[in-house]
Enzyme design. Structure first.
Site: not given
Ligand code: PMP
Length: 284
Positions: A32, A51, A99, A101, A144, A176, A200
């Protein structure tokens, strides 16, 4: 009436239905993006699309349409829902199939999207409280994906403790936020976790790194410890929804003097200027 994007078409919200065998629903097998909209314009669109393409490649999910086509549809979606300052969310699952895997033969990806109002936070400068949470996620946090259970549990911990965000750590190392990237400032330098498979690589993170370089603020992309977090002069998070938001309290400890830091505010103001440029360009 609100509209959603389903594959290549806009549909009234109530017409959007999920197949119970959709792999997004059963396995979280999908990707997403969430893109901020300012005055009807998608912000940092190119980075988000890049991304998305990377996430799709890493999971071997076929994109159902070209990026140009997707972009046009998202623009229509924003217009149709009359969104000024808002958020576009869209996801692509591997598709629906009985379903099992492994990837089923001949499965076709399913794209859905929405555009909603999301006003900018007027109280950003006050800063937020965060809690700490052990990072229990898998080792491909750079993708993501729809699989967000670790993030959900961390955010729930924040919510139950009257905090806005959870800062995750693997042992001693800060990774993070539950849905944001984390920066600290020490001795005038910005420090943030490198963009590897533990985090991410936020599009806002990348934008802020660029702003820092333009403002001649030195940046080090390296891991930092919980001890360094507690000893930081300043701390802030970045994300599409939060933009640049000061962290003023971690659990029961104030960050420095408990007020938003100078470098944090400098970056937040530079961010504002970028947003205002978009807004002005839309008006003219
Ligand atoms: N880390 C995670 C785990 C997130 O879910 C997000 C939000 N999407 C971010 C960092 C920040 O990413 P962005 O600046 O692209 O929103």
């Amino acid at each position: 009436m609100s509209f959603i994007l389903y594959q290549n078409q806009l549909l009234p919200r109530e017409k959007g239905k999920v197949d119970m065998e959709d792999r997004g629903y059963q396995f979280g097998d999908g990707i997403y993006e969430a893109i901020r909209v300012y005055s009807g314009q998608m912000f940092l669109l190119e980075g988000h699309m890049k991304r998305l393409v990377r996430s799709a490649r890493e999971l071997r999910i076929k994109l159902p349409c070209s990026i140009e086509n997707l972009t046009d549809n998202l623009k229509q979606l924003i217009k149709r829902n009359a969104i000024g300052d808002g958020m576009v969310y869209f996801q692509i699952t591997r598709g629906a199939a009985p379903r099992k895997h492994y990837f089923p033969d001949g499965v076709s990806p399913v794209l859905t999207g929405s555009a909603t109002l999301f006003p900018r936070d007027k109280h950003r400068e006050e800063g937020i409280k965060v809690v700490l949470a052990e990072d229990i996620r898998w080792l491909r946090c750079d993708i993501k994906t729809l699989n967000l259970l670790g993030n959900v549990l961390a955010k729930q911990k924040a919510h139950e403790n009257g905090a806005e965000e959870a800062i995750q750590h693997r042992g001693d190392i800060v990774t993070e936020g539950a849905s944001s990237n984390v920066f600290i400032v020490r001795g005038g330098k910005l420090i943030t976790h490198p963009a590897d498979h533990y985090i991410l690589n936020g599009i806002t993170r990348l934008f802020v790194l660029d702003l820092a370089s333009k403002l001649n603020i030195p940046v080090v992309e390296r891991t930092f410890t919980l001890e360094e977090l507690f000893a930081a002069d300043e701390a802030f998070i970045t994300s599409t929804g939060n933009e640049v938001k000061p962290v003023t309290q971690i659990d029961d400890h104030p960050v420095s003097d408990g007020k938003a830091g100078e470098i944090t505010l400098k970056l937040a103001e530079a961010f504002d200027r970028a947003v205002n440029r978009v807004k002005r360009a839309t008006l003219s």
